[in-house]
Design a protein around this motif. Structure first.
Motif, PDB file in Angstrom:
ATOM      1  N   VAL A   1       0.854  -1.190   0.000  1.00 37.56           N
ATOM      2  CA  VAL A   1       0.000   0.000   0.000  1.00 37.56           C
ATOM      3  C   VAL A   1       0.888   1.237   0.000  1.00 37.56           C
ATOM      4  N   GLU A   2       0.584   2.164  -0.891  1.00 35.01           N
ATOM      5  CA  GLU A   2       1.290   3.441  -0.929  1.00 35.01           C
ATOM      6  C   GLU A   2       0.307   4.523  -1.377  1.00 35.01           C
ATOM      7  N   GLY A   3      -0.080   5.368  -0.442  1.00 37.32           N
ATOM      8  CA  GLY A   3      -1.026   6.433  -0.776  1.00 37.32           C
ATOM      9  C   GLY A   3      -2.365   5.864  -1.197  1.00 37.32           C
ATOM     10  N   ASP A   4      -2.762   6.157  -2.445  1.00 34.30           N
ATOM     11  CA  ASP A   4      -4.056   5.666  -2.935  1.00 34.30           C
ATOM     12  C   ASP A   4      -3.911   4.406  -3.778  1.00 34.30           C
ATOM     13  N   ASN A   5      -2.759   3.739  -3.690  1.00 35.33           N
ATOM     14  CA  ASN A   5      -2.528   2.507  -4.447  1.00 35.33           C
ATOM     15  C   ASN A   5      -2.387   1.325  -3.498  1.00 35.33           C
ATOM     16  N   ALA A   6      -3.169   0.280  -3.767  1.00 28.66           N
ATOM     17  CA  ALA A   6      -3.087  -0.949  -2.967  1.00 28.66           C
ATOM     18  C   ALA A   6      -2.954  -2.139  -3.901  1.00 28.66           C
ATOM     19  N   ILE A   7      -2.032  -3.059  -3.577  1.00 29.07           N
ATOM     20  CA  ILE A   7      -1.848  -4.275  -4.361  1.00 29.07           C
ATOM     21  C   ILE A   7      -2.097  -5.467  -3.446  1.00 29.07           C
ATOM     22  N   LEU A   8      -3.162  -6.212  -3.754  1.00 26.01           N
ATOM     23  CA  LEU A   8      -3.546  -7.375  -2.959  1.00 26.01           C
ATOM     24  C   LEU A   8      -3.114  -8.653  -3.662  1.00 26.01           C
ATOM     25  N   TYR A   9      -2.558  -9.581  -2.902  1.00 18.39           N
ATOM     26  CA  TYR A   9      -2.205 -10.906  -3.407  1.00 18.39           C
ATOM     27  C   TYR A   9      -3.219 -11.885  -2.842  1.00 18.39           C
ATOM     28  N   LEU A  10      -3.970 -12.516  -3.737  1.00 14.78           N
ATOM     29  CA  LEU A  10      -5.104 -13.341  -3.339  1.00 14.78           C
ATOM     30  C   LEU A  10      -4.922 -14.774  -3.831  1.00 14.78           C
ATOM     31  N   TRP A  11      -4.647 -15.689  -2.900  1.00 18.45           N
ATOM     32  CA  TRP A  11      -4.568 -17.097  -3.247  1.00 18.45           C
ATOM     33  C   TRP A  11      -5.978 -17.663  -3.426  1.00 18.45           C
TER      34      TRP A  11
END
Length: 481
Positions: free
Chosen positions: A440-450
């Motif tokens: 997560v950085e500011g308004d960016n989120a990267i989710l890793y979903l198994w």
């Protein structure tokens, strides 16, 4: 006594308690259609060690291990109530009781928390609903296992028949063998016998008729005593309303497709839009495994943070649609050897989001890479949010969603730093948030979903079938809205 002796004695005591829980859980399931859960994980037909491991898993969600000494009193309290068909989460009962400051006894608190499933409020058990599987491949056999597992007292879903094309000598024996043993998901939990003369597979007391047909028009299900049934099409051969309507034969009431539907066929992701189904809808789709994996967390993120746009990249296990070795295939890259290559391919999951989440205005794009593993995939969901946030806030939120929200059966959460794909074989959730990989950085989120693209998806299919059949029993304590 040494520390080791203390630890061993403690373990043996917990084993004894877990062992005492098994007959209580089994009796509630068989006699009252009550499924006992622990943080959304079923404890029905589980071993002593499995019950203890499920309790230990709670530490990854709630921050500390849940002890069987804490949950046993709630389980005993359930036996004293006039319970109807339901799902009761004793992990949530223990957690909410701990946070309650009214000084109630465990018995009084439990009676209040599950009041919707007792006395005059309880659901009366019906005769059950017939289910037919059309096709008996990877998903078909896992759905069969789940239907057999959930047969309970016999008043819920009843697998009555499977429809397949004839495969020559000992066809039914070979199909029963594939149901009995699976290289990925292990042995069938129970016994299977075959009656070749009557074309029947008997699995844990469930007599399943094997019907041979090359086309839906060849079958009259009423000739086999099947009525008002839900047919689950696992072939993917027909995906629009016109094609799937061919299944609406005598004895069949509804058709559920285990692939993305085309045209006006509703694509349903349980937990997100299953309640939008009209009672008179006879044809529906459970979308794809990837759609089921990304839509619940996408909805959760949009609800809390808002989503401007997103991209999903799926790293997907290979499937039977690909070739073992290089050979002709109608798709250019899928003809190359699946166990030897990473294969770039298309995914319709991103476009399918619009069907499941019509209120989501964000543009979602997607692509996919097939990789040389036989099961379990990961979706990398890259989102631009409508507001700034931080990693801790997103983690706390998704942990809470997995524990207490209406999406807790769809979204799981794991903090193990060494988790890899094979750890999620057999997961019953649509997707599992990998806390350690979140960025997560500011308004960016990267989710890793198994996600277990076979078993987790099959569980979602069963949930949809339970919903449309009227045997989707309510869960208590009720999740936070």
């Amino acid at each position: 006594m040494t520390v080791n002796d203390d630890s061993f004695t403690n373990w043996k005591n917990r084993e004894e308690i877990a062992e005492s829980m098994i007959p209580i859980i089994g009796k509630l399931h068989r006699e009252r259609d009550v499924t006992v859960l622990l943080h959304s994980r079923s404890l029905v037909n589980k071993s002593v060690v499995s019950i203890l491991k499920t309790h230990r898993f709670a530490r990854q969600i709630a921050g500390e291990e849940l002890s069987v000494t804490e949950t046993l009193p709630f389980l005993k309290a359930l036996t004293e109530l006039d319970l109807g068909p339901s799902q009761i989460d004793i992990g949530m009962l223990a957690a909410t009781y701990k946070a309650d400051d009214r000084g109630l006894t465990v018995e009084a608190f439990t009676a209040e928390a599950v009041a919707g499933a007792t006395g005059a409020n309880k659901i009366e058990r019906g005769e059950g609903r017939d289910v037919v599987l059309y096709g008996f491949g990877r998903i078909g056999r896992l759905v069969a296992r789940l239907l057999i597992e959930k047969s309970g007292s016999g008043t819920g879903l009843r697998l009555r028949a499977i429809v397949v094309r004839g495969g020559g000598d000992q066809d039914i024996v070979k199909r029963a063998s594939l149901l009995r043993r699976d290289s990925i998901h292990g042995q069938f939990q129970g016994t299977i016998t075959v009656d070749e003369a009557n074309s029947t597979i008997n699995a844990n007391g469930n007599a399943i008729k094997v019907i041979y047909a090359n086309d839906p028009s060849e079958v009259d299900y009423t000739a086999y005593g099947i009525k008002n049934a839900i047919l689950i099409d696992n072939t993917g051969k027909w995906r629009d309303r016109e094609g799937l309507s061919g299944h609406l034969r005598p004895g069949i009431d509804k058709v559920v497709l285990t692939a993305p539907g085309k045209g006006d066929v509703p694509n349903i992701v349980h937990g997100v839009n299953h309640d939008t189904l009209k009672p008179d809808e006879r044809i529906l789709s459970c979308a794809s495994c990837t759609t089921n994996a990304i839509v619940p967390p996408l909805k959760a993120m949009d609800d809390e943070f808002g989503v401007e746009r997103g991209h999903v990249e799926t790293v997907h296990s290979f499937t039977n649609d690909q070739n073992l070795l290089d050979n002709y295939h109608k798709s250019e890259r899928r003809g190359r050897s699946a166990p030897l290559n990473m294969v770039i391919t298309e995914t319709g999951a991103a476009s399918a989001v619009a069907k499941a989440l019509p209120d989501l205005k964000a543009r979602i794009t997607g692509s996919s890479i097939r990789v040389p593993v036989p099961d379990v995939s990961i979706a990398i969901l890259n989102l631009q949010l409508k507001r700034d946030t931080n990693r801790e806030e997103v983690l706390d939120y998704l942990r809470d969603v997995s524990l207490t929200s209406p999406l807790r059966r769809q979204i799981d959460f794991i903090t193990a730093p060494d988790a890899v794909s094979s750890d999620f074989i057999g997961s019953r959730h649509a997707s599992i948030v990998d806390a350690g990989a979140l960025k997560v950085e500011g308004d960016n989120a990267i989710l890793y979903l198994w996600y277990d693209n076979e078993f987790g998806y099959s569980c979602q299919v069963i949930r949809v079938v339970q919903h449309v059949s009227g045997v989707e029993y309510p869960t208590y304590p009720a999740p936070a809205v």
